[in-house]
Write a protein that holds these residues in place. Structure first.
Motif, PDB file in Angstrom:
ATOM      1  N   TYR A 107       0.936  -1.192  -0.084  1.00  0.00           N
ATOM      2  CA  TYR A 107       0.087   0.232  -0.044  1.00  0.00           C
ATOM      3  C   TYR A 107       0.840   1.395   0.027  1.00  0.00           C
ATOM      4  CZ  TYR A 107       0.952   0.258   5.058  1.00  0.00           C
ATOM      5  OH  TYR A 107       1.721   0.289   6.263  1.00  0.00           O
ATOM      6  N   LEU A 108       0.205   2.383  -0.456  1.00  0.00           N
ATOM      7  CA  LEU A 108       0.720   3.786  -0.249  1.00  0.00           C
ATOM      8  C   LEU A 108      -0.146   4.342   0.689  1.00  0.00           C
ATOM      9  CD1 LEU A 108       1.810   4.670  -3.907  1.00  0.00           C
ATOM     10  CD2 LEU A 108       3.266   4.044  -2.057  1.00  0.00           C
ATOM     11  N   ALA A 109       0.258   5.163   1.684  1.00  0.00           N
ATOM     12  CA  ALA A 109      -0.471   5.762   2.893  1.00  0.00           C
ATOM     13  C   ALA A 109      -0.045   7.203   2.704  1.00  0.00           C
ATOM     14  CB  ALA A 109      -0.389   5.057   3.832  1.00  0.00           C
ATOM     15  N   TRP A 110      -0.822   8.291   2.503  1.00  0.00           N
ATOM     16  CA  TRP A 110      -0.485   9.714   2.491  1.00  0.00           C
ATOM     17  C   TRP A 110      -0.828  10.503   3.832  1.00  0.00           C
ATOM     18  CZ3 TRP A 110      -3.026  14.442   1.195  1.00  0.00           C
ATOM     19  CH2 TRP A 110      -2.129  15.395   0.886  1.00  0.00           C
ATOM     20  N   PHE A 111       0.072  10.978   4.474  1.00  0.00           N
ATOM     21  CA  PHE A 111      -0.312  11.829   5.847  1.00  0.00           C
ATOM     22  C   PHE A 111      -0.248  13.195   5.684  1.00  0.00           C
ATOM     23  CE2 PHE A 111       1.274   7.551   6.873  1.00  0.00           C
ATOM     24  CZ  PHE A 111       0.156   7.133   7.808  1.00  0.00           C
ATOM     25  N   GLY A 112       0.051  13.625   4.344  1.00  0.00           N
ATOM     26  CA  GLY A 112      -0.012  15.007   3.988  1.00  0.00           C
ATOM     27  C   GLY A 112       1.365  15.529   3.780  1.00  0.00           C
ATOM     28  N   GLY A 113       1.465  16.549   3.209  1.00  0.00           N
ATOM     29  CA  GLY A 113       2.814  17.358   2.648  1.00  0.00           C
ATOM     30  C   GLY A 113       3.670  16.223   1.829  1.00  0.00           C
ATOM     31  N   ASP A 114       4.968  15.949   2.322  1.00  0.00           N
ATOM     32  CA  ASP A 114       5.779  14.832   1.468  1.00  0.00           C
ATOM     33  C   ASP A 114       5.726  13.849   2.244  1.00  0.00           C
ATOM     34  OD1 ASP A 114       7.225  15.926   3.830  1.00  0.00           O
ATOM     35  OD2 ASP A 114       9.006  16.097   2.438  1.00  0.00           O
ATOM     36  N   LEU A 115       5.015  13.476   3.311  1.00  0.00           N
ATOM     37  CA  LEU A 115       4.599  12.049   4.068  1.00  0.00           C
ATOM     38  C   LEU A 115       3.947  11.007   3.248  1.00  0.00           C
ATOM     39  CD1 LEU A 115       4.049  13.355   7.652  1.00  0.00           C
ATOM     40  CD2 LEU A 115       6.195  13.421   6.201  1.00  0.00           C
ATOM     41  N   LEU A 120       3.295  -2.914   3.938  1.00  0.00           N
ATOM     42  CA  LEU A 120       2.418  -4.010   3.594  1.00  0.00           C
ATOM     43  C   LEU A 120       1.733  -4.556   4.762  1.00  0.00           C
ATOM     44  CD1 LEU A 120       4.078  -6.731   5.163  1.00  0.00           C
ATOM     45  CD2 LEU A 120       5.669  -6.292   3.436  1.00  0.00           C
ATOM     46  N   THR A 121       0.648  -5.218   4.310  1.00  0.00           N
ATOM     47  CA  THR A 121      -0.381  -5.641   5.349  1.00  0.00           C
ATOM     48  C   THR A 121      -1.012  -7.128   4.753  1.00  0.00           C
ATOM     49  OG1 THR A 121      -2.312  -5.028   6.611  1.00  0.00           O
ATOM     50  CG2 THR A 121      -2.297  -4.415   4.403  1.00  0.00           C
ATOM     51  N   GLY A 122      -1.372  -7.914   5.608  1.00  0.00           N
ATOM     52  CA  GLY A 122      -2.171  -8.989   5.234  1.00  0.00           C
ATOM     53  C   GLY A 122      -3.277  -8.901   4.657  1.00  0.00           C
ATOM     54  N   GLU A 123      -3.499  -9.516   3.348  1.00  0.00           N
ATOM     55  CA  GLU A 123      -4.996  -9.383   2.633  1.00  0.00           C
ATOM     56  C   GLU A 123      -6.092  -9.636   3.548  1.00  0.00           C
ATOM     57  OE1 GLU A 123      -6.004 -10.174  -2.046  1.00  0.00           O
ATOM     58  OE2 GLU A 123      -5.701 -11.939  -0.677  1.00  0.00           O
ATOM     59  N   HIS A 124      -5.935 -10.631   4.546  1.00  0.00           N
ATOM     60  CA  HIS A 124      -7.036 -10.706   5.047  1.00  0.00           C
ATOM     61  C   HIS A 124      -7.407  -9.772   6.168  1.00  0.00           C
ATOM     62  CE1 HIS A 124      -3.516 -11.883   7.788  1.00  0.00           C
ATOM     63  NE2 HIS A 124      -4.407 -11.706   8.693  1.00  0.00           N
ATOM     64  N   VAL A 137      -5.340   9.039   3.592  1.00  0.00           N
ATOM     65  CA  VAL A 137      -5.604   8.598   2.147  1.00  0.00           C
ATOM     66  C   VAL A 137      -4.754   7.386   2.300  1.00  0.00           C
ATOM     67  CG1 VAL A 137      -5.846   9.240  -0.112  1.00  0.00           C
ATOM     68  CG2 VAL A 137      -6.019  11.181   1.584  1.00  0.00           C
ATOM     69  N   PHE A 138      -5.158   6.615   1.205  1.00  0.00           N
ATOM     70  CA  PHE A 138      -4.364   5.593   1.096  1.00  0.00           C
ATOM     71  C   PHE A 138      -4.896   4.848  -0.314  1.00  0.00           C
ATOM     72  CE2 PHE A 138      -7.779   3.168   3.141  1.00  0.00           C
ATOM     73  CZ  PHE A 138      -7.665   1.778   2.568  1.00  0.00           C
ATOM     74  N   THR A 139      -3.914   3.808  -0.974  1.00  0.00           N
ATOM     75  CA  THR A 139      -4.247   2.780  -2.061  1.00  0.00           C
ATOM     76  C   THR A 139      -3.483   1.660  -2.042  1.00  0.00           C
ATOM     77  OG1 THR A 139      -4.708   2.945  -4.493  1.00  0.00           O
ATOM     78  CG2 THR A 139      -2.580   3.847  -3.746  1.00  0.00           C
ATOM     79  N   PHE A 140      -4.130   0.579  -2.398  1.00  0.00           N
ATOM     80  CA  PHE A 140      -3.188  -0.523  -2.558  1.00  0.00           C
ATOM     81  C   PHE A 140      -2.761  -0.574  -3.984  1.00  0.00           C
ATOM     82  CE2 PHE A 140      -6.423  -2.084   0.613  1.00  0.00           C
ATOM     83  CZ  PHE A 140      -5.585  -2.369   1.712  1.00  0.00           C
ATOM     84  N   VAL A 141      -1.307  -1.092  -4.168  1.00  0.00           N
ATOM     85  CA  VAL A 141      -0.837  -1.017  -5.426  1.00  0.00           C
ATOM     86  C   VAL A 141      -0.328  -2.314  -5.883  1.00  0.00           C
ATOM     87  CG1 VAL A 141       0.000   1.426  -5.160  1.00  0.00           C
ATOM     88  CG2 VAL A 141       1.545  -0.438  -4.484  1.00  0.00           C
ATOM     89  N   ALA A 152       9.135  -5.771  -3.100  1.00  0.00           N
ATOM     90  CA  ALA A 152       8.737  -4.687  -3.862  1.00  0.00           C
ATOM     91  C   ALA A 152       8.605  -3.409  -2.988  1.00  0.00           C
ATOM     92  CB  ALA A 152       7.211  -4.884  -4.293  1.00  0.00           C
ATOM     93  N   GLU A 153       8.182  -3.599  -1.510  1.00  0.00           N
ATOM     94  CA  GLU A 153       8.427  -2.465  -0.739  1.00  0.00           C
ATOM     95  C   GLU A 153       9.828  -1.889  -0.413  1.00  0.00           C
ATOM     96  OE1 GLU A 153       6.995  -1.993   4.065  1.00  0.00           O
ATOM     97  OE2 GLU A 153       7.766  -3.723   3.311  1.00  0.00           O
TER      98      GLU A 153
END
Length: 305
Positions: A107-115, A120-124, A137-141, A152-153
């Motif tokens: 995943y990509l997780a955005w915390f604001g600014g340049d953060l 990674l996390t278990g799919e379950h 905000v986040f998205t799975f990639v 990949a990470e």
């Protein structure tokens, strides 16, 4: 949570089915309570603060600490040293588990600014990890077995596009500066395009157009955090904390105190391991606080010509 026959011992806050749940144990009994905005709480913490026990891979609950070990009252760690060596979550973070047969999501997780964080996390677990981190905000990639997703990470973090860790203070500082929803979504979508480019050729299944998930409203941050608040940075035996809950941000709880003063911010990790008892509503006591205030807006100099 019924604490009149205290002490229930706090096991921390987790997100279950999209809801924040505070857990506690008393002997063989377990109790869970959904932490809902608008709920008035008043807790007294009672020592000693004890190790929460390790989580072992494949088991739904933590095992009780076999040493009944005490842990640092004001520290951030919730496990004693022996339990840290066998805890499955810590072993995964330290790359001590090479493959557990499960499918993982990158995943990509955005915390604001340049953060921008990659993880990674278990799919379950779905999005529970992103809720617990308080990711606006986040998205799975990508998805795949642990070895491939971990490589990949490392590729993404090594590219400089995202980092694997950010401190809680840095994340909270961005709460005052989150842009509008459209800009948030565009920022993460653009980051995903760049990340997918560096993952070309990796043996993972990538998501070129997966949804960008915005959790800002869920965390009560649409208008930002309070302009001034006091963060609880340490608890002592007998400390009391009272207030009316705002929406949790990950594991962090904003409480409006009964005296109408500045809100409190309490990381639920600081409750973990303490005995919890009901206390009469009133000002907090036995706690160390740090003041936070919204910084002034930057002074923008406009050119004359």
């Amino acid at each position: 949570m019924d604490t009149h026959r205290a002490p229930w011992r706090c096991t921390g806050l987790q997100w279950q089915d999209g809801r924040p749940v505070l857990g506690a144990v008393r002997g063989a009994l377990r109790h869970e309570r959904v932490v809902e905005a608008g709920t008035a709480v008043s807790w007294q913490v009672r020592g000693p603060r004890l190790c929460s026990g390790p989580w072992l891979s494949g088991e739904p609950e933590r095992r009780p600490c076999p040493h009944h070990a005490e842990i640092e009252p004001a520290g951030g760690a919730v496990l004693c040293a022996p339990c840290q060596t066998v805890d499955g979550g810590l072993a995964l973070a330290r790359d001590q588990i090479l493959d557990d047969g499960r499918t993982y999501l990158l995943y990509l997780a955005w915390f604001g600014g340049d953060l921008l964080k990659v993880g990674l996390t278990g799919e379950h677990r779905g999005r529970a990890r992103l809720l617990e981190q308080g990711a606006p905000v986040f998205t799975f990639v990508a998805r795949g077995p642990l070895p491939a997703v971990r490589r990949a990470e490392l590729t993404v973090s090594g590219s400089g596009l995202a980092r694997e860790r950010f401190g809680a203070r840095a994340k909270a500082a961005q709460w005052w500066h989150l842009p509008a929803a459209a800009e948030r979504a565009a920022t993460v979508a653009e980051a995903r395009v760049a990340v997918l480019a560096v993952l070309a050729g990796h043996p993972v299944e990538t998501f070129a157009d997966g949804p960008v998930v915005d959790q800002v409203a869920l965390f009560g941050l649409t208008a930002g955090p309070p302009p001034a608040y006091r963060e609880v940075v340490a608890l002592a035996d007998g400390a009391t904390v009272s207030g009316t809950l705002r929406p949790p941000i990950g594991r962090r709880l904003f409480l409006d105190p009964p005296d109408g003063g500045e809100p409190l911010l309490l990381d639920a990790l600081r409750l973990t391991g303490w005995g919890l008892a009901a206390a009469p509503p009133g000002p907090c006591s036995g706690v160390e606080l740090r003041e936070h205030r919204r910084p002034p807006a930057p002074d923008v100099q406009h050119a004359l010509f």
